[in-house]
Scaffold this motif. Structure first.
Motif, short mmCIF file in Angstrom:
data_model
loop_
_atom_site.label_atom_id
_atom_site.label_comp_id
_atom_site.label_asym_id
_atom_site.label_seq_id
_atom_site.Cartn_x
_atom_site.Cartn_y
_atom_site.Cartn_z
N GLN A 190 0.83 -1.21 0.00
CA GLN A 190 0.00 0.00 0.00
C GLN A 190 0.86 1.26 0.00
O GLN A 190 0.54 2.25 -0.67
CB GLN A 190 -0.92 -0.01 1.22
CG GLN A 190 -2.04 -1.03 1.15
CD GLN A 190 -2.95 -0.81 -0.05
OE1 GLN A 190 -3.38 0.29 -0.33
NE2 GLN A 190 -3.24 -1.89 -0.77
N ILE A 191 1.96 1.22 0.73
CA ILE A 191 2.88 2.36 0.74
C ILE A 191 3.48 2.55 -0.65
O ILE A 191 3.63 3.69 -1.13
CB ILE A 191 3.99 2.14 1.78
CG1 ILE A 191 3.38 2.12 3.20
CG2 ILE A 191 5.06 3.23 1.69
CD1 ILE A 191 4.36 1.72 4.28
N HIS A 192 3.83 1.44 -1.29
CA HIS A 192 4.37 1.52 -2.65
C HIS A 192 3.38 2.17 -3.59
O HIS A 192 3.74 3.04 -4.41
CB HIS A 192 4.72 0.11 -3.14
CG HIS A 192 5.17 0.05 -4.56
ND1 HIS A 192 4.34 -0.36 -5.58
CD2 HIS A 192 6.35 0.37 -5.15
CE1 HIS A 192 4.98 -0.30 -6.73
NE2 HIS A 192 6.20 0.13 -6.50
N LYS A 193 2.12 1.80 -3.51
CA LYS A 193 1.09 2.37 -4.38
C LYS A 193 0.91 3.86 -4.10
O LYS A 193 0.74 4.66 -5.03
CB LYS A 193 -0.23 1.63 -4.19
CG LYS A 193 -0.23 0.20 -4.72
CD LYS A 193 -1.57 -0.47 -4.49
CE LYS A 193 -1.59 -1.90 -5.03
NZ LYS A 193 -2.89 -2.56 -4.79
N ALA A 194 0.93 4.23 -2.81
CA ALA A 194 0.76 5.64 -2.46
C ALA A 194 1.92 6.48 -2.97
O ALA A 194 1.72 7.57 -3.52
CB ALA A 194 0.61 5.78 -0.94
N ALA A 195 3.16 5.98 -2.79
CA ALA A 195 4.33 6.72 -3.27
C ALA A 195 4.32 6.83 -4.79
O ALA A 195 4.67 7.88 -5.36
CB ALA A 195 5.61 6.03 -2.79
N MET A 196 3.91 5.76 -5.46
CA MET A 196 3.85 5.79 -6.92
C MET A 196 2.79 6.79 -7.40
O MET A 196 3.01 7.51 -8.39
CB MET A 196 3.52 4.39 -7.47
CG MET A 196 3.42 4.33 -8.98
SD MET A 196 2.91 2.71 -9.61
CE MET A 196 4.37 1.76 -9.24
N ALA A 197 1.66 6.84 -6.70
CA ALA A 197 0.60 7.77 -7.09
C ALA A 197 1.09 9.22 -6.97
O ALA A 197 0.83 10.05 -7.84
CB ALA A 197 -0.64 7.54 -6.22
N ILE A 198 1.80 9.52 -5.88
CA ILE A 198 2.33 10.87 -5.70
C ILE A 198 3.37 11.18 -6.77
O ILE A 198 3.39 12.26 -7.35
CB ILE A 198 2.93 11.03 -4.29
CG1 ILE A 198 1.82 10.94 -3.23
CG2 ILE A 198 3.68 12.36 -4.15
CD1 ILE A 198 2.33 10.98 -1.80
N ASN A 199 4.24 10.21 -7.04
CA ASN A 199 5.28 10.42 -8.06
C ASN A 199 4.67 10.66 -9.43
O ASN A 199 5.10 11.56 -10.17
CB ASN A 199 6.22 9.21 -8.10
CG ASN A 199 7.40 9.41 -9.02
OD1 ASN A 199 7.38 9.00 -10.17
ND2 ASN A 199 8.44 10.05 -8.51
N ASN A 200 3.66 9.88 -9.78
CA ASN A 200 3.00 10.06 -11.08
C ASN A 200 2.33 11.42 -11.17
O ASN A 200 2.36 12.08 -12.23
CB ASN A 200 1.96 8.96 -11.30
CG ASN A 200 2.59 7.61 -11.59
OD1 ASN A 200 3.72 7.53 -12.06
ND2 ASN A 200 1.87 6.54 -11.32
N ALA A 201 1.74 11.86 -10.05
CA ALA A 201 1.07 13.16 -10.04
C ALA A 201 2.07 14.30 -10.23
O ALA A 201 1.81 15.26 -10.97
CB ALA A 201 0.30 13.34 -8.74
N ILE A 202 3.23 14.19 -9.57
CA ILE A 202 4.25 15.24 -9.70
C ILE A 202 4.81 15.27 -11.12
O ILE A 202 4.99 16.33 -11.72
CB ILE A 202 5.39 15.01 -8.69
CG1 ILE A 202 4.85 15.08 -7.26
CG2 ILE A 202 6.49 16.05 -8.89
CD1 ILE A 202 4.19 16.39 -6.91
N LEU A 203 5.07 14.09 -11.69
CA LEU A 203 5.59 14.03 -13.06
C LEU A 203 4.57 14.58 -14.05
O LEU A 203 4.93 15.24 -15.03
CB LEU A 203 5.93 12.58 -13.43
CG LEU A 203 7.23 12.02 -12.84
CD1 LEU A 203 7.33 10.52 -13.10
CD2 LEU A 203 8.44 12.74 -13.40
N ALA A 204 3.28 14.33 -13.79
CA ALA A 204 2.24 14.84 -14.69
C ALA A 204 2.18 16.36 -14.67
O ALA A 204 1.82 16.99 -15.67
CB ALA A 204 0.89 14.25 -14.30
N GLU A 205 2.54 16.97 -13.53
CA GLU A 205 2.51 18.43 -13.41
C GLU A 205 3.71 19.09 -14.09
O GLU A 205 3.66 20.28 -14.41
CB GLU A 205 2.48 18.84 -11.93
CG GLU A 205 1.18 18.49 -11.23
CD GLU A 205 1.22 18.83 -9.76
OE1 GLU A 205 2.27 19.36 -9.31
OE2 GLU A 205 0.22 18.58 -9.06
#
Length: 450
Positions: free
Chosen positions: A272-287
């Motif tokens: 779950q931590i991996h998924k949360a960190a990946m979601a944040i990383n994807n969001a930052i890269l998208a910005e």
């Protein structure tokens, strides 16, 4: 990734920032190969969480008391009285001076101004720190105290930069005489205020998981020593591509049920931590802005990018299924998956560019354009779906060419810190999940033999 010591530049009132949150209990790390972190320039690198983050007084996860050395690094007025420091503190200060000098020089030690920008230098520094601390960690065991102290100390210095990043906005200030003047207020940036406390929380959870392995029913042995063990211990065999990793050694009859259940719970938490960190990383890269240099290298058509086979599936009049396409392609390795991801992502931006040239920005609504039957919109939507499915099927997939370009050419320091921080935490979480799965696999094999 992916977490630190209190800096005098931070709020000290944080001892119970996350005390109400329950404490939960990857492929090996390699300097050029870990979860979504490979690039040509440097080794770069959803579960809902609630946290309190108020402007100018952010709550952070508990950290050890700040070192006197850091007090001399804070942005405060110099005093005439200088207190002599111990030898250790002087060494720490000299180390931090060296690191900050490298950041200011942009990694160009000649001082000629040919170095990378500050954002890229900080991103590289966080990535290299992760490699230094966790690059040789391949076991489920607590971090060594000196490594944990180094990680917290240096990461706290990097993250403290965010305390001085603000979003200026006009506001009205009422003067004592009753008159109103317009002034510029410095408010914390929304992306930092929302993501940084969450990432610090995820980091503490990961370190807690590692600390929980101080007393286990299993141990480790390297591949050579493993050959001398009895058949019960030889039940687990490493794949050839991971030959350097230590092999988990279990009792002949496997782990107790209690220990196995605890491992499964910790694996679920780390996942779950991996998924949360990946979601944040994807969001930052998208910005991050898409570099113009990337757009200029794209082929003229999306079909030329993805190839005839994939394009045939994407332009089918029947209902599109990304999973069906991936199944048809029969991808044999992550390297092949990364090549396909690069091609699909390139085609996605080709079709998006065609959409923007044929539609005004005021009508840029994917659902509305889909109703109009625009072919490029349909293809872009399907490319996005295929790309997401590909990343979901291969969670440890290295960074795509676009992501690498964004990181290399990014000049936003706040985004650089959030992206690199989330990326290294994502990598650490993935590694922990992988190590736990190795032990559970060894337990399954030992129980079959027994």
């Amino acid at each position: 990734m992916a977490r630190m010591m209190n800096s005098p530049m931070r709020s000290e009132d944080n001892s119970d920032a996350y005390s109400s949150h329950p404490s939960p209990y990857n492929s090996p790390y390699n300097s050029t190969r870990y979860s979504r972190t490979h690039s040509n320039l440097s080794n770069y690198s959803h579960a809902e969480e609630s946290y309190d983050s108020t402007p100018l007084n952010r709550k952070f996860a508990p950290r050890p008391p700040s070192s006197p050395m850091l007090n001399r690094l804070s942005m405060k007025k110099h005093t005439d009285v200088y207190v002599a420091s111990s030898k250790t503190e002087d060494e720490e200060l000299e180390l931090m001076r060296e690191k900050y000098s490298k950041l200011l020089l942009g990694e160009d030690m000649s001082g000629g101004g040919k170095g990378v920008c500050t954002a890229v230098a900080i991103s590289n520094a966080i990535t290299n720190l992760y490699a230094t601390i966790f690059g040789t960690c391949h076991k489920l065991e607590p971090m060594k105290p000196e490594k944990k102290a180094m990680w917290r100390r240096e990461m706290d210095c990097f993250l403290s930069i965010c305390d001085f990043i603000f979003d200026p906005s006009p506001t009205e200030l009422t003067m004592p005489g009753g008159s109103a003047n317009e002034v510029v207020a410095a408010n914390p940036r929304t992306d930092i205020m929302m993501n940084l406390p969450a990432l610090e929380k995820l980091e503490n959870m990961l370190l807690e998981i590692l600390d929980s392995f101080h007393c286990t029913e299993f141990s480790y042995a390297d591949q050579k020593k493993q050959q001398s063990f009895d058949s019960g211990n030889k039940s687990f065999h490493r794949s050839e591509d991971k030959w350097w990793l230590p092999v988990p050694c279990l009792p002949e009859n496997g782990l107790p049920d209690r220990a196995r259940k605890e491992l499964q719970q910790k694996r679920a938490s780390a996942n779950q931590i991996h998924k949360a960190a990946m979601a944040i990383n994807n969001a930052i890269l998208a910005e991050m802005d898409v570099p113009e240099s990337y757009l200029t290298t794209l082929p003229k058509s999306g079909r030329a990018s993805v190839g005839d086979v994939i394009y045939k599936h994407m332009q089918t009049p029947e209902q599109f299924s990304a999973d069906h396409v991936l199944e048809f392609l029969k991808i044999s390795s992550e390297h092949e998956a990364l090549e396909i991801a690069d091609k699909v992502e390139a085609a996605l931006y080709i079709w998006k560019r065609k959409i923007t040239t044929s539609h005004s920005k005021s009508t840029w609504d994917m659902s509305l354009l889909m109703e109009d039957g625009d072919k490029n919109v349909v293809l872009a939507s399907r490319a996005q779906s295929l790309l997401l499915s590909l990343k979901h099927k291969y969670p440890s997939l290295s960074q795509t060419t676009l992501d690498t370009s964004k990181i290399q050419l990014n000049k936003d320091v706040g985004q650089a810190i959030l992206e690199s921080y989330s990326r290294v935490l994502e990598s650490l979480a993935y590694n922990i999940v992988s190590w736990i799965e190795d032990v559970l696999q060894a337990d399954d094999q030992a129980r079959k033999i027994y």
